[in-house]
Design a protein around this motif. Structure first.
Motif, PDB file in Angstrom:
ATOM      1  N   LEU A 136       0.831  -1.202   0.000  1.00  0.00           N
ATOM      2  CA  LEU A 136       0.000   0.000   0.000  1.00  0.00           C
ATOM      3  C   LEU A 136       0.871   1.260   0.000  1.00  0.00           C
ATOM      4  O   LEU A 136       0.637   2.198  -0.779  1.00  0.00           O
ATOM      5  CB  LEU A 136      -0.911  -0.006   1.226  1.00  0.00           C
ATOM      6  N   GLU A 181       0.732   3.946  -2.883  1.00  0.00           N
ATOM      7  CA  GLU A 181      -0.011   5.177  -2.620  1.00  0.00           C
ATOM      8  C   GLU A 181       0.850   6.304  -2.062  1.00  0.00           C
ATOM      9  O   GLU A 181       0.498   7.469  -2.207  1.00  0.00           O
ATOM     10  CB  GLU A 181      -1.150   4.898  -1.620  1.00  0.00           C
ATOM     11  N   TYR A 182       1.899   5.953  -1.340  1.00  0.00           N
ATOM     12  CA  TYR A 182       2.687   6.975  -0.642  1.00  0.00           C
ATOM     13  C   TYR A 182       4.165   6.815  -0.964  1.00  0.00           C
ATOM     14  O   TYR A 182       4.972   6.545  -0.075  1.00  0.00           O
ATOM     15  CB  TYR A 182       2.437   6.870   0.870  1.00  0.00           C
ATOM     16  N   PRO A 183       4.534   6.949  -2.245  1.00  0.00           N
ATOM     17  CA  PRO A 183       5.921   6.672  -2.633  1.00  0.00           C
ATOM     18  C   PRO A 183       6.910   7.543  -1.871  1.00  0.00           C
ATOM     19  O   PRO A 183       6.660   8.729  -1.659  1.00  0.00           O
ATOM     20  CB  PRO A 183       5.934   6.976  -4.129  1.00  0.00           C
ATOM     21  N   VAL A 194       7.662   7.480   1.233  1.00  0.00           N
ATOM     22  CA  VAL A 194       7.416   7.640   2.667  1.00  0.00           C
ATOM     23  C   VAL A 194       8.200   6.605   3.495  1.00  0.00           C
ATOM     24  O   VAL A 194       8.788   6.945   4.524  1.00  0.00           O
ATOM     25  CB  VAL A 194       5.904   7.568   2.986  1.00  0.00           C
ATOM     26  N   LYS A 202      11.572   7.600   4.716  1.00  0.00           N
ATOM     27  CA  LYS A 202      11.734   8.726   5.653  1.00  0.00           C
ATOM     28  C   LYS A 202      12.056   8.222   7.062  1.00  0.00           C
ATOM     29  O   LYS A 202      11.976   7.033   7.336  1.00  0.00           O
ATOM     30  CB  LYS A 202      10.437   9.544   5.686  1.00  0.00           C
ATOM     31  N   SER A 217       9.789   8.302  12.709  1.00  0.00           N
ATOM     32  CA  SER A 217       8.854   9.117  13.499  1.00  0.00           C
ATOM     33  C   SER A 217       7.858   9.860  12.599  1.00  0.00           C
ATOM     34  O   SER A 217       6.823  10.304  13.063  1.00  0.00           O
ATOM     35  CB  SER A 217       9.611  10.118  14.375  1.00  0.00           C
ATOM     36  N   PHE A 218       8.176   9.992  11.304  1.00  0.00           N
ATOM     37  CA  PHE A 218       7.294  10.691  10.367  1.00  0.00           C
ATOM     38  C   PHE A 218       6.147   9.810   9.874  1.00  0.00           C
ATOM     39  O   PHE A 218       5.188  10.323   9.299  1.00  0.00           O
ATOM     40  CB  PHE A 218       8.068  11.160   9.130  1.00  0.00           C
ATOM     41  N   HIS A 238       3.639   5.513  13.151  1.00  0.00           N
ATOM     42  CA  HIS A 238       2.311   5.379  13.768  1.00  0.00           C
ATOM     43  C   HIS A 238       1.265   5.086  12.687  1.00  0.00           C
ATOM     44  O   HIS A 238       0.359   4.270  12.872  1.00  0.00           O
ATOM     45  CB  HIS A 238       1.870   6.671  14.457  1.00  0.00           C
ATOM     46  N   TRP A 239       1.398   5.817  11.609  1.00  0.00           N
ATOM     47  CA  TRP A 239       0.494   5.696  10.458  1.00  0.00           C
ATOM     48  C   TRP A 239       0.585   4.282   9.882  1.00  0.00           C
ATOM     49  O   TRP A 239      -0.452   3.612   9.675  1.00  0.00           O
ATOM     50  CB  TRP A 239       0.909   6.794   9.485  1.00  0.00           C
ATOM     51  N   GLY A 273      -1.005   1.886  12.211  1.00  0.00           N
ATOM     52  CA  GLY A 273      -2.460   1.991  12.135  1.00  0.00           C
ATOM     53  C   GLY A 273      -3.001   1.096  11.030  1.00  0.00           C
ATOM     54  O   GLY A 273      -4.010   0.401  11.201  1.00  0.00           O
ATOM     55  N   ILE A 274      -2.305   1.076   9.899  1.00  0.00           N
ATOM     56  CA  ILE A 274      -2.755   0.283   8.757  1.00  0.00           C
ATOM     57  C   ILE A 274      -2.520  -1.210   9.000  1.00  0.00           C
ATOM     58  O   ILE A 274      -3.384  -2.036   8.699  1.00  0.00           O
ATOM     59  CB  ILE A 274      -2.084   0.806   7.466  1.00  0.00           C
TER      60      ILE A 274
END
Lengths: 235, 235
Positions: free
Chosen positions: B49, B53-55, B57, B60, B63-64, B67-68, B71-72
């Motif tokens: 995913l 969707e978030y190339p 990321v 990085k 900490s950026f 959590h996200w 969550g997924i």
């Protein structure tokens, strides 16, 4: 006088969150400026993404999803922050911004007009205990004949049961009712299960819901009074 | 002896993370049991995913986005936790699990075989300073003629420039090279920009990449030695 019943969702149908203002405060701390409309759009897209991909999550307690939600808002804005400290700042901002939920500028006018025209009005909302307090706080409670809130009735959209409970309490039927909400999956799909005609609110017209082929989209409840006058549009 | 050059990605091509073990420790604290394969699958889906969707990321600092990401992963497993305390636990677990990245059981054997057959081998990886340390730690460095790591060369996949730098350093060309990686968007699309044939690794065959119409998918580099012997498969 008519027997027609109009049911409303609460969030982003009657009320909106001051979330973009809180986000702007955080950006200010980071010495970042950004057009307000861009931030509104990012939140709108994040809402639509969650509604589509992660149904039910936005109704959970915020500690379960808010870092995740912020990650996505940041990503839409091509920003990246330490999510722990950002979330702390934003949660504090949400607590301190009172009232955090506000009625749209036109909400009371529209409800007033609809009542004057003899429609019965109700609420069907997925919300916690604060739902009724919010309506009271903004002096909205008296506009509604029936208020059905998921945490009080133990079922939530898109389940059929919450709509059936509403019809029963309101002494009405799917054929006498229409529904207005901003979540395609909860409101249009959920309402569809009980044959309820639903108008879908999307403030940015089809932006964020491009994949949805649905004819009944309005930008806000402000369009309702004139729409209802056009014959055969609603019933 | 051949002039053929095989370039590899690092993460989930040569090495894997002990992330599922750390997640299991967290579940144990919550008194939740779950099949290990189900957790592997959830991480796999979250990876795919993010790649789609978030190339960028996942490259990085954690900490950026972590959590996200959690969550997924939680959502795929139909779980929900306080993301702040869960992330703290998991980051601590990652720190304490040494080595956190491990070679696949077959990694060294495959590299050894390929060198024996005369192929030149290289790395093209989006990674931070720890990339070279990791290869050293696992005694993998000597298998490679050239090691190109994004943080060292200042460009990253899917940019053309990182592949061009690799060809230059390796004194080779797109026609003499193939690439092996697990990220369709960085590796296949990026490699495609410089005419590089790429084998896409997907441990679960097409699961998580069902939308990708691409003929060159392998489950692991373990398939490479025999595949390379089949004439015309690679070059």
């Amino acid at each position: 006088m008519t027997n027609k019943y109009i049911w409303f969702d609460i969030g982003y149908t009657l009320l909106y969150q001051q979330r973009e203002q809180v986000y702007v405060q955080y950006l200010k701390e980071q010495k970042i400026e950004m057009p307000f409309e861009k931030i509104e759009e990012a939140y709108h897209y994040a809402d639509k993404l969650f509604m589509r991909e992660y149904p039910g999550v936005l109704g959970k307690q915020s500690s379960f999803f808010y870092h995740w939600y912020l990650g996505i808002v940041n990503h839409y804005l091509e920003l990246a922050f330490d999510l722990e400290s950002q979330n702390r700042f934003i949660q504090k901002g949400i607590q301190e911004t009172k009232p955090y939920w506000l009625p749209f500028s036109f909400t009371k006018d529209v409800l007033h007009k609809l009542r004057q025209e003899g429609y019965r009005l109700g609420i069907i909302s997925n919300w916690d205990e604060s739902g009724r307090q919010l309506l009271d706080y903004h002096n909205l409670t008296d506009y509604f004949d029936n208020i059905i809130i998921s945490c009080e009735v133990g079922v939530e959209k898109p389940s059929k049961a919450i709509f059936e409970k509403a019809f029963k309490q309101g002494n009405t039927t799917n054929e006498e009712s229409i529904y207005i909400g901003d979540n395609y999956y909860d409101d249009v799909v959920g309402g569809g299960k009980v044959g309820l005609k639903t108008y879908l609110i999307n403030r940015f017209r089809d932006q964020g819901i491009e994949e949805i082929q649905y004819p009944y989209i309005i930008e806000s409840i402000n369009e309702l009074p004139s729409l209802l006058k056009e014959e055969n549009v609603y019933f």
